[in-house]
Scaffold this motif. Structure first.
Motif, PDB file in Angstrom:
ATOM      1  N   GLN A   1     -71.061 -11.762  -2.990  1.00 37.66           N
ATOM      2  CA  GLN A   1     -70.362 -11.092  -1.896  1.00 37.66           C
ATOM      3  C   GLN A   1     -69.116 -10.340  -2.375  1.00 37.66           C
ATOM      4  OE1 GLN A   1     -71.277 -10.894   1.372  1.00 37.66           O
ATOM      5  NE2 GLN A   1     -69.515  -9.574   1.726  1.00 37.66           N
ATOM      6  N   ASN A   2     -68.407 -10.896  -3.348  1.00 36.75           N
ATOM      7  CA  ASN A   2     -67.139 -10.295  -3.771  1.00 36.75           C
ATOM      8  C   ASN A   2     -67.299  -9.183  -4.807  1.00 36.75           C
ATOM      9  OD1 ASN A   2     -67.877 -11.921  -5.912  1.00 36.75           O
ATOM     10  ND2 ASN A   2     -65.832 -12.756  -6.239  1.00 36.75           N
ATOM     11  N   ARG A   3     -68.501  -8.911  -5.253  1.00 34.27           N
ATOM     12  CA  ARG A   3     -68.706  -7.859  -6.253  1.00 34.27           C
ATOM     13  C   ARG A   3     -68.773  -6.503  -5.560  1.00 34.27           C
ATOM     14  NH1 ARG A   3     -73.295  -7.273 -10.837  1.00 34.27           N
ATOM     15  NH2 ARG A   3     -72.295  -5.527 -11.865  1.00 34.27           N
ATOM     16  N   THR A   4     -67.962  -5.562  -6.006  1.00 29.29           N
ATOM     17  CA  THR A   4     -67.897  -4.259  -5.353  1.00 29.29           C
ATOM     18  C   THR A   4     -68.168  -3.125  -6.339  1.00 29.29           C
ATOM     19  OG1 THR A   4     -65.516  -4.044  -5.733  1.00 29.29           O
ATOM     20  CG2 THR A   4     -66.210  -5.076  -3.661  1.00 29.29           C
TER      21      THR A   4
ATOM     22  N   PRO B   1     -68.992  -3.385  -1.003  1.00 25.60           N
ATOM     23  CA  PRO B   1     -69.776  -4.477  -1.586  1.00 25.60           C
ATOM     24  C   PRO B   1     -70.999  -3.905  -2.324  1.00 25.60           C
ATOM     25  CG  PRO B   1     -69.154  -5.021   0.651  1.00 25.60           C
ATOM     26  CD  PRO B   1     -68.772  -3.577   0.426  1.00 25.60           C
TER      27      PRO B   1
ATOM     28  N   GLU C   1     -66.114 -15.625  -0.405  1.00 25.00           N
ATOM     29  CA  GLU C   1     -66.179 -14.342  -1.097  1.00 25.00           C
ATOM     30  C   GLU C   1     -67.178 -14.359  -2.246  1.00 25.00           C
ATOM     31  OE1 GLU C   1     -62.257 -13.344  -2.328  1.00 25.00           O
ATOM     32  OE2 GLU C   1     -61.668 -12.642  -0.343  1.00 25.00           O
ATOM     33  N   ASP C   2     -67.518 -15.532  -2.734  1.00 24.09           N
ATOM     34  CA  ASP C   2     -68.385 -15.659  -3.903  1.00 24.09           C
ATOM     35  C   ASP C   2     -69.821 -16.016  -3.517  1.00 24.09           C
ATOM     36  OD1 ASP C   2     -68.602 -15.402  -6.631  1.00 24.09           O
ATOM     37  OD2 ASP C   2     -68.155 -17.495  -7.041  1.00 24.09           O
TER      38      ASP C   2
END
Length: 105
Positions: free
Chosen positions: A12-15, A20, A61-62
């Motif tokens: 989820q936190n990877r942008t 996202p 977030e992870d």
């Protein structure tokens, strides 16, 4: 139709480009005319680095995510080229499949 089922694995936190990464992949596929994509969220898992990922209260977030889609060979090549030209490194799986609709609309 013959093609591939492709699954991308991320968190989820990877942008990418202030978005996202999972959403970016889906939007790029849509721009290319891919017939559909699905975002799957996982409760927990671990990545290639051995790090644990979870959707619990402290690690929202992870959260592990998967983006899955059925692609023709041409669509697959175009999407992989798009990822490469943007310098995106992401783990994926690819399986040969047959896909289509059960009846005409």
């Amino acid at each position: 139709m013959q093609g591939y089922f492709v699954t991308f694995f991320t968190q989820q936190n990877r942008t990418y480009d202030d978005m996202p990464l999972a959403r970016w992949i889906i939007e790029e596929a849509q721009k290319m005319g891919v017939g559909g994509a699905t975002l799957f969220s996982g409760q927990e898992g671990f990545g290639h680095d051995g790090r644990f990922h979870s959707d619990n209260y402290f690690d929202l977030e992870d959260q592990p995510l998967q983006v899955g889609m059925a692609l023709t060979s041409k669509e697959y090549d175009m999407l992989m080229a798009r990822l490469k030209e943007n310098g995106i490194r992401i783990f994926y799986t690819k399986s040969e499949i047959e896909f289509g609709f059960t009846s005409e609309c």
